[in-house]
Enzyme design. Structure first.
Site, PDB file in Angstrom:
ATOM      1  CG  HIS A 180       6.530 -29.336   5.517  1.00 37.63           C
ATOM      2  ND1 HIS A 180       7.224 -30.513   5.344  1.00 37.63           N
ATOM      3  CD2 HIS A 180       7.068 -28.724   6.603  1.00 37.63           C
ATOM      4  CE1 HIS A 180       8.141 -30.623   6.319  1.00 37.63           C
ATOM      5  NE2 HIS A 180       8.064 -29.544   7.073  1.00 37.63           N
TER       6      HIS A 180
ATOM      7  CE  LYS B 187     -11.303   2.716   1.190  1.00 36.88           C
ATOM      8  NZ  LYS B 187     -10.672   3.651   2.094  1.00 36.88           N
TER       9      LYS B 187
ATOM     10  CD  GLU C 204      -3.216   0.779   2.093  1.00 35.66           C
ATOM     11  OE1 GLU C 204      -4.311   0.326   1.738  1.00 35.66           O
ATOM     12  OE2 GLU C 204      -2.967   1.104   3.277  1.00 35.66           O
TER      13      GLU C 204
HETATM   14  O1  F6P Z   1      -8.798   1.155   2.160  1.00 39.51           O
HETATM   15  C1  F6P Z   1      -7.497   1.243   2.618  1.00 39.51           C
HETATM   16  C2  F6P Z   1      -7.460   1.842   3.980  1.00 39.51           C
HETATM   17  O2  F6P Z   1      -7.746   3.190   3.922  1.00 39.51           O
HETATM   18  C3  F6P Z   1      -6.123   1.614   4.667  1.00 39.51           C
HETATM   19  O3  F6P Z   1      -5.166   2.530   4.295  1.00 39.51           O
HETATM   20  C4  F6P Z   1      -6.524   1.667   6.097  1.00 39.51           C
HETATM   21  O4  F6P Z   1      -5.553   1.122   6.937  1.00 39.51           O
HETATM   22  C5  F6P Z   1      -7.802   0.882   6.058  1.00 39.51           C
HETATM   23  O5  F6P Z   1      -8.408   1.236   4.838  1.00 39.51           O
HETATM   24  C6  F6P Z   1      -8.756   1.130   7.188  1.00 39.51           C
HETATM   25  O6  F6P Z   1      -9.110   2.458   7.275  1.00 39.51           O
HETATM   26  P1  F6P Z   1      -9.771   3.055   8.572  1.00 39.51           P
HETATM   27  O7  F6P Z   1      -8.834   2.813   9.695  1.00 39.51           O
HETATM   28  O8  F6P Z   1      -9.978   4.495   8.281  1.00 39.51           O
HETATM   29  O9  F6P Z   1     -11.069   2.336   8.797  1.00 39.51           O
END
Ligand code: F6P
Length: 540
Positions: free
Chosen positions: A387, A504, A356
């Site tokens: 294994h 998202k 990331e």
């Molecule tokens: O979608 C990636 C992300 O934004 C990560 O960078 C982050 O760690 C995770 O989602 C969770 O985000 P949050 O802690 O804001 O729920």
């Protein structure tokens, strides 16, 4: 300017041509490789003598680091500078483990007191739980804590809680910790039937407090509590939920009062956040004292990173080896192999940290790179991998570089005591297996046909003095800084993650289509037919 347009890159390319047909084992003929190609700091020894490098390679790579102004970048990171330009933020995760006397400025104000105030609040909560003083709505002592979070709000806490599970102090309650991250709820639905709602506390862990995966699981947990406890929602939230986020407004809106909120800084990236409030579950699991030891271990590595010369700097060396392997040896895959069952979540944690952070193609000055950045990171507990997939490491057609991680000493405590000799013996076995594997990968053998091992596969061995909160803190900081140095050399911002945002948005749109029953036709033929296939075959 892209780094590969610099003269040093071309010099390294030419140098690679000198080395490319040389088997690593012949590099050992010169002798003393361990002496020249190993470094030690803060209880961690890095042996990179089984890499395909010579002293000339190392010197050229160090030149590369100088060209990329790595030392200047380290100073900027360690003073909390404004370096996350694409998100318009400073970068402050190292401040989380700075001692009280440090001075790190944000918007004209020293943020260290704020960080320590948050640690104190966290410590109060941890102590209430650890000493059996946090009670559920019906007056029963909390025995189980479930961390609901995903990505950085899950992987780091889960990895450390497991790595240090032997460090629970004898004088505090042994609170069971659980983790639920997946949006489908399967993990949560698996956990709930084994929990008593009267004695269960949930940590709603989300930097943004807007991540749907976490929201949905927290809401499900609330429904479960409401159904079982028969008390008003606000009272249930007060006794059975703690929120951890940078977004206090959202926490308040969800119904958490101030005492149940732990806040942290926006300038701490999700995957770098285990060192503060997001680490609450770790502190509950291992006790606050041990959590502070974890921070001090990370701080030791920070100090080493800040002060050691480039050639003796563990994170810098680890970063340069990675760059050599991916950019010059063209090895696109890197496997992390911890030889310790308790480090089983380390590979998935490092996947997020590295991929990331550095899985990017656009530089800070908006150019498209024409060289590889982050390799594919994967891994598994080493002895189990032996294994399963080591067959490919030894005889497959894909090139993979390896990090072996093992501790010299096993855990100090073992119960029952009569198993101590067995533990010591099994620990020697794991060390022997670890060293054997890296040796074969490097050497190969002379057998023919199906029994032939080519060798010539580069690996590093990271030897930990022991598994302790300090050493684990140092180890994780080592990798964080490695990632940072690589980002600097590749010219990318390791602290944003724009590549996860579109998913998202489109998932939300797709969900609307799926629940409304129309709109699928405007999608591409595959997606639209997948949705229709589900509509036609879903059971309820
Ligand atoms: O979608 C990636 C992300 O934004 C990560 O960078 C982050 O760690 C995770 O989602 C969770 O985000 P949050 O802690 O804001 O729920």
């Amino acid at each position: 300017m892209l780094i590969n347009k610099k003269l040093i890159w071309k010099v390294l390319k030419n140098h690679f041509n000198e080395l490319k047909d040389i088997h690593i084992k012949t590099l050992f003929n010169k002798g003393h490789r361990f002496k020249f190609f190993s470094r030690e700091a803060v209880g961690i020894t890095l042996d990179f003598s089984k890499q395909k490098i010579s002293l000339k390679t190392l010197n050229l790579l160090l030149e590369l680091a100088k060209e990329a102004e790595v030392s200047k970048a380290i100073n900027k990171l360690m003073s909390g500078n404004y370096i996350n330009v694409t998100e318009n933020r400073h970068v402050l995760h190292t401040a989380l483990r700075s001692n009280k006397k440090a001075y790190i400025e944000l918007n004209g104000k020293n943020i260290i007191p704020q960080i320590h105030a948050s640690l104190n609040k966290m410590s109060n909560i941890v102590n209430l739980l650890n000493y059996g003083k946090w009670k559920g709505v019906n007056g029963k002592i909390i025995t189980d804590v479930v961390n609901i979070g995903v990505g950085g709000s899950d992987l780091g806490p889960k990895m450390i809680s497991m790595a240090l599970r032997g460090f629970m102090s004898a004088d505090i309650c042994n609170i069971n910790v659980h983790f639920a991250s997946t949006i489908d709820g399967t993990q949560l639905f698996d956990i709930l039937p084994n929990l008593n709602p009267d004695t269960t506390l949930f940590i709603y862990s989300s930097k943004s407090f807007t991540t749907i995966d976490t929201q949905i699981n927290a809401d499900t947990a609330l429904i479960w509590l409401k159904n079982n406890l028969n008390k008003p929602e606000d009272i249930i939230k007060k006794h059975h939920f703690i929120g951890v986020s940078t977004n206090t407004d959202k926490m308040t809106k969800w119904g958490l009062n101030k005492e149940n909120q732990l806040e942290f800084l926006d300038e701490v990236g999700g995957r770098y956040s285990l060192w503060g409030a997001i680490g609450l579950i770790i502190a509950i699991r291992i006790g606050m004292k041990n959590f502070l030891r974890l921070l001090s271990g990370a701080s030791n590595m920070d100090e080493h990173f800040r002060s050691a010369s480039l050639e003796n700097n563990l994170p810098v060396i680890l970063a340069l080896i990675g760059i050599w392997n991916i950019n010059f040896l063209n090895i696109p895959s890197h496997v992390v192999l911890p030889y310790d069952g308790h480090l089983k979540f380390l590979p998935s944690y490092l996947q997020q940290l590295e991929m990331e952070s550095n899985g990017k193609s656009i530089t800070n000055d908006s150019q498209l790179v024409d060289y590889f950045t982050c390799p594919i990171i994967w891994g598994e507990v080493g002895p189990n991998g032996q294994h399963a997939f080591y067959q490919l490491l030894h005889q497959g057609t894909q090139s993979v570089s390896c990090d072996f991680i093992v501790s010299i000493n096993p855990y100090h405590e073992i119960k029952p005591e009569y198993l101590r000799d067995r533990l010591n013996m099994q620990h020697l076995l794991v060390l022997a297996n670890c060293f054997a594997q890296s040796r074969i990968l490097m050497l190969g053998n002379n057998d023919n046909s199906h029994k032939h091992y080519f060798g010539n596969k580069p690996s590093s061995t990271i030897l930990l003095n022991t598994i302790s909160p300090e050493i684990i803190g140092s180890l994780i900081a080592l990798y964080e800084h490695k990632v940072f140095v690589q980002g600097i050399i590749w010219g990318i911002n390791s602290f944003d993650q724009w590549g996860v945002e579109l998913g998202k948005k489109i998932a939300n749109e797709t969900y609307s289509i799926m629940t409304s029953g129309h709109g699928a036709d405007i999608l591409d033929d595959s997606s639209s037919n997948l949705i229709k296939y589900v509509w036609n075959n879903i059971k309820n």
